[in-house]
Design an enzyme around this catalytic site. Structure first.
Site, PDB file in Angstrom:
ATOM      1  CD  GLU A 190      -3.874   4.002  10.907  1.00 22.85           C
ATOM      2  OE1 GLU A 190      -2.928   3.627  11.615  1.00 22.85           O
ATOM      3  OE2 GLU A 190      -3.873   3.955   9.672  1.00 22.85           O
TER       4      GLU A 190
ATOM      5  CG  ASP B 239      -0.294  -0.028   2.528  1.00 18.52           C
ATOM      6  OD1 ASP B 239      -0.098   1.049   3.123  1.00 18.52           O
ATOM      7  OD2 ASP B 239       0.047  -1.128   3.008  1.00 18.52           O
TER       8      ASP B 239
END
Length: 494
Positions: A102, A13
């Site tokens: 997160e 990613d």
């Protein structure tokens, strides 16, 4: 949660932080897919988003897009969903759209955060008709997300381990981010490395129509009772992930489509080749010769033990700070209340070197009661990193103990004796008369052989016998590393 598997698919990613990427070299290095950062909050699009999408697709990689959410700023889930959908409009993606939750999102009250995430995922899924999934860190999934989100696949991050920390919402992961310091040809510097479950990859890429039907349209396909039972067995054997998906996509006129039949055969072959094979009975072997007796351990001088303990004790730089002890294999053991559940921590050694350690596991406790231990693995640990061995012998009341408090600028040695091995209330702890201070939390209680008996977790007054008189003195409580529940936990990682 399942462990990593060599058969899984190599995924990375990226965002603009990874700079200019040579996507042809990335593809040549075995990478099959990439999740690309699209947006963050409301109105922010990653400056390299479209360039990364075009380059990755041109190199033959499968792509998916992720959105870093900012619910703590007061943004609504719908506004952030609309911002993401506007950015990805017109771009082809084979991999899911991802909600990255997160960090600062933990400031939002848990139930409100879960509702916020649910709304974003529902909005994006319904309006786009495209698959969605949740990305988060293992500890965040455990403490901040709930069962309401279990209907969507999990992409979990947990560094330095082969198997991510369990959580009460998801039993399996679909994508596992196992390091942030991977190396891939075509990318300068570190890159996040992931592996995608092979079965999930095949569901995404096994046919041209890899997206589900929009969830707000009724699905009329049904399978007979025998087929449903068979699919449930395949799911329990981890050959498929979702019976519903197979019913909706694979069945035509009561038979399985050819491309899905091939996929099922591949998954079954994978299951069979990785399963256990019955052992062939072996002919009776001659009795082995008795092993030689182990040499008797020799105690060290306390001056030597102090030196070894200071070298292996570290200052954990979280909040007010605390102490940790280095163990064999680049492991760092401390108290949970010292590391405060962080996925990674910074620590300082007695030689004044700084290192980073990533969370391996927190002890789940005994019954309903907590066992205050956290285990970390040191990133890029040097071969000469000092450590202490763990004691393997039963504890003895009255034995002398030593500990070191690792402060930011000085390492302080204190000593005492083991007073009481366990209590009815907390059988996994022992009392000792080391006059510990708050900075001793997470530090090791060390015996005369230079072995770690326990980890100091609490200050306490303890009883000690002086001749015929028993008196109360300042001391501390420590987690007993010889308690069966602690031994079994440590065995998994050491």
């Amino acid at each position: 949660m399942q462990a990593r598997n060599p058969a899984n698919i190599k995924i990375i990613d990226v965002s603009h932080h990874n700079g200019v990427i040579d996507w042809k070299k990335v593809a040549a290095d075995g990478v099959k897919g990439v999740f690309i950062k699209a947006t963050e909050g409301v109105g922010y699009t990653d400056p390299k988003f479209k360039a990364n999408v075009q380059g990755a697709i041109a190199a033959g990689l499968k792509v998916g897009f992720y959105h870093y959410c900012r619910p703590e700023t007061g943004n609504t889930s719908v506004k952030e969903a609309e911002s993401f959908l506007a950015a990805v409009a017109g771009l082809a993606a084979t991999l899911p759209y991802v909600l990255d939750v997160e960090g600062e999102a933990s400031k939002v009250e848990i139930n409100k955060l879960i509702d916020w995430c649910y709304s974003w995922l529902e909005t994006v899924e319904k309006r786009s008709g495209h698959r969605v999934m949740v990305y988060t860190r293992a500890s965040f999934a455990k403490t901040n997300l709930g069962a309401k989100l279990a209907k969507w696949p999990l992409w979990v991050a947990h560094y330095g381990v082969n198997q991510p920390m369990a959580n009460p919402t998801w039993q399996r992961w679909s994508v596992f981010q196992y390091t942030s310091t991977g190396k891939v040809n075509g990318i300068t510097g570190d890159v996040d490395m992931n592996e995608m479950d092979l079965g999930y990859w095949m569901e995404l890429t096994g046919n041209a129509q890899n997206n589900p039907k929009p969830v707000d349209k009724p699905v009329n396909k049904q399978a007979d009772e025998k087929t449903n039972e068979a699919l449930k067995v395949l799911q329990s054997e981890q050959v498929i992930q979702s019976p519903t998906y197979w019913v909706e996509n694979a069945f035509e006129g009561g038979t399985v489509r050819g491309d899905y039949a091939a996929l099922l055969i591949q998954n079954m072959a994978k299951k069979l080749t990785t399963g256990t094979v019955p052992e062939t009975p072996k002919p009776e072997q001659p009795k082995p010769k008795p092993e030689p007796e182990k040499p008797v351990k020799q105690p060290k001088t306390w001056a030597e033990i102090e030196k070894l303990t200071q070298a292996a004790s570290v200052h954990v730089d979280v909040g007010g700070g605390g102490t940790g002890i280095l163990l064999k294999g680049g492991l760092l053991l401390t108290a949970k209340h010292v590391s405060k559940g962080r996925e990674s921590i910074r620590f300082k050694t007695n030689s004044r070197h700084w290192y980073t350690a990533v969370l391996v596991s927190e002890h789940l406790g005994v019954g309903k009661d907590a066992v205050d231990l956290a285990l970390y693995r040191v990133e890029n640990a040097p071969a000469n990193l000092p450590y202490l061995p763990v004691n393997t012998e039963p504890l003895i009341t009255g034995q002398k103990l030593l500990t070191v408090q690792a402060e930011y600028t000085e390492w302080i040695t204190r000593s005492g004796q083991l007073c009481q091995i366990s209590t009815v209330k907390e059988p996994w702890e022992f009392d000792c008369s080391i006059p510990a201070q708050h900075g001793n939390s997470g530090g090791a209680a060390v015996n005369e052989y230079g072995e770690v008996l326990g980890v100091i977790v609490n200050l306490a007054s303890v009883g000690i016998q002086r001749g015929s008189v028993r008196e109360s003195v300042p001391g501390c409580e420590a987690v007993n590393l010889m308690h069966p529940a602690v031994v079994e936990w440590l065995k998994k990682y050491m």
